[in-house]
Write an enzyme that holds these catalytic residues in place. Structure first.
Site, short mmCIF file in Angstrom:
data_model
loop_
_atom_site.label_atom_id
_atom_site.label_comp_id
_atom_site.label_asym_id
_atom_site.label_seq_id
_atom_site.Cartn_x
_atom_site.Cartn_y
_atom_site.Cartn_z
N TYR A 11 0.82 -1.21 0.00
CA TYR A 11 0.00 0.00 0.00
C TYR A 11 0.86 1.27 0.00
O TYR A 11 0.84 2.05 -0.97
CB TYR A 11 -0.93 -0.04 1.22
CG TYR A 11 -1.74 1.22 1.45
CD1 TYR A 11 -2.36 1.88 0.39
CD2 TYR A 11 -1.90 1.72 2.73
CE1 TYR A 11 -3.11 3.02 0.61
CE2 TYR A 11 -2.66 2.85 2.96
CZ TYR A 11 -3.26 3.51 1.90
OH TYR A 11 -4.00 4.64 2.12
N ASP A 31 9.68 -7.16 -3.78
CA ASP A 31 8.49 -7.52 -3.00
C ASP A 31 8.26 -9.02 -3.15
O ASP A 31 8.40 -9.56 -4.25
CB ASP A 31 7.26 -6.74 -3.50
CG ASP A 31 6.16 -6.66 -2.45
OD1 ASP A 31 5.62 -7.74 -2.09
OD2 ASP A 31 5.82 -5.55 -2.02
N ALA A 74 8.44 -3.24 4.11
CA ALA A 74 8.02 -4.64 4.00
C ALA A 74 7.73 -5.31 5.34
O ALA A 74 7.88 -6.53 5.46
CB ALA A 74 9.08 -5.43 3.23
N THR A 117 6.63 3.47 13.08
CA THR A 117 5.23 3.61 13.47
C THR A 117 5.09 4.34 14.80
O THR A 117 5.98 4.27 15.65
CB THR A 117 4.58 2.22 13.61
OG1 THR A 117 3.27 2.35 14.17
CG2 THR A 117 5.39 1.32 14.53
N TYR A 141 4.25 -5.82 17.57
CA TYR A 141 4.45 -5.04 16.35
C TYR A 141 5.24 -3.77 16.65
O TYR A 141 6.27 -3.49 16.02
CB TYR A 141 3.10 -4.68 15.72
CG TYR A 141 3.21 -3.61 14.65
CD1 TYR A 141 3.95 -3.83 13.50
CD2 TYR A 141 2.58 -2.37 14.81
CE1 TYR A 141 4.07 -2.84 12.52
CE2 TYR A 141 2.69 -1.39 13.85
CZ TYR A 141 3.44 -1.63 12.71
OH TYR A 141 3.57 -0.65 11.75
N LYS A 145 9.38 -2.72 15.62
CA LYS A 145 9.79 -1.47 14.95
C LYS A 145 10.80 -0.71 15.81
O LYS A 145 11.79 -0.16 15.29
CB LYS A 145 8.57 -0.60 14.68
CG LYS A 145 7.62 -1.15 13.62
CD LYS A 145 8.22 -1.02 12.23
CE LYS A 145 7.17 -1.24 11.16
NZ LYS A 145 7.68 -1.01 9.80
N PHE A 169 1.39 7.76 11.60
CA PHE A 169 0.14 7.63 12.33
C PHE A 169 -0.79 6.80 11.42
O PHE A 169 -0.39 5.74 10.95
CB PHE A 169 -0.35 9.00 12.78
CG PHE A 169 0.45 9.45 13.99
CD1 PHE A 169 -0.12 9.49 15.23
CD2 PHE A 169 1.81 9.75 13.88
CE1 PHE A 169 0.62 9.84 16.36
CE2 PHE A 169 2.56 10.09 15.00
CZ PHE A 169 1.97 10.13 16.24
#
Length: 327
Positions: A11, A31, A74, A117, A141, A145, A169
């Protein structure tokens, strides 16, 4: 500049590929198509299918494509899944990323732009969130990061890696021309879920909690257009020339939007009613999360083209209306 976009069929990655072309750079995509879509990348863009942590694939790409800089999009990014299957997240988001960085350094590629993130902050002590707040992630998650952010700082010191980490965000919206957009499976993002509920592709939307200490009782989040995110990543390139540069930026509009306000925006741009049911709060959902992006605006000259939820939602609606089955 020759830019390897890892996760460039996903995305955010696919939108960044288009923005790279618009800015005069030459993107190359890697990818594995686990979540990405080959149709999201124009046939004219060099495309390599494979895993980011495979040096037998990454090494030759770096050399043969004469890569100057690597952008990494990724990661696995489902918060709930990271809680139930943490090993999947640690292997992909940490181990595979470290292998990518190892291959880069072995081939002399020392510029890196990382998709991080706001989940690294956990439940922040104050709003809006600035870059210097304590990072205390509350799920695997966010922790994976943060682990890579810390590894990047160590590699900058030890090996002269220059990097920028962008803490997103809520990425939202689609390309202006409606040609690419959001197509996740499973879909967890609010705007496409609301659109699907409005068009009858899904059952009524579930709103998790209507009793938060917010103006309308629903959670507040910071929705930032995917193209605005992409442009920030490219704006940082000129700041990575000095070896060992370590940069961190929050990316959001700074405007909190409630779940009910998102629903209202979808109804306005689509002309359809969004059916929804109010249910219990979801564990781990803070009442509000929104960014202070002053640093990115000041240092990078970053400007938000889509400051309102209505403008962001309009682009999402155009994509979903034209591509109800995604890619």
């Amino acid at each position: 500049m020759n830019v390897l976009v890892v996760g460039g069929a996903g995305y955010i990655g696919s939108h960044c590929v288009r923005q790279l072309v618009a800015a005069g750079h030459r993107p190359v995509v890697l990818d594995n198509l686990v979540f990405g879509h080959r149709g999201a990348v124009a046939p004219s863009i060099p495309f390599h299918e494979g895993d980011l942590g495979d040096p037998a694939i990454v090494g030759p790409i770096l050399v043969e494509e004469k890569i100057d800089l690597v952008m990494h999009f990724a990661a696995f990014a489902y918060v709930g899944e990271s809680v139930t299957d943490p090993l999947k997240y640690y292997f992909n988001n940490v181990v595979e990323t470290l292998r990518l960085l190892e291959t880069m350094l072995s081939e002399g590629v020392t510029k890196f732009v990382f998709s991080s993130t706001c989940a690294t902050f956990g439940v922040p002590a104050k709003m809006p969130i600035t870059e210097d707040l304590p990072q205390l992630p509350i799920n695997p998650y966010g922790q994976t990061k943060l682990d890579i952010e810390n590894a990047l700082k160590a590699l900058a010191y030890a090996h002269g890696l220059s990097f920028a980490a962008f803490r997103y965000f809520n990425a939202a919206g689609a390309a202006e021309d409606g040609s690419i957009g959001e197509a996740h499976n499973p879909e967890t993002h609010l705007i496409p879920l609301a659109i699907d509920a409005a068009t009858g592709r899904r059952p009524a939307l579930k709103v998790f909690g209507g009793d938060y200490p917010t103006p309308d009782g629903t959670c507040l989040r910071d929705y930032v257009h995917v193209d605005d995110l992409s442009r920030a990543h490219i704006a940082v390139f000129d700041r990575l020339d000095e070896p060992g540069t370590s940069l961190f930026y929050n990316l959001g509009t700074g405007t909190p939007t409630s779940v009910l306000e998102v629903i209202a925006a979808v109804e306005k741009v689509s002309g359809l009613k969004v059916p929804y049911t109010m249910t219990d709060r979801r564990a781990g959902d803070p009442p509000a999360l929104y960014a202070d992006s002053t640093k990115a605006k000041t240092e990078l000259g970053w400007e938000v083209k889509y400051p309102s939820i209505e403008g962001i939602t309009q682009t999402a609606w155009a994509w979903h209306k034209a591509h109800p089955e995604g890619f």
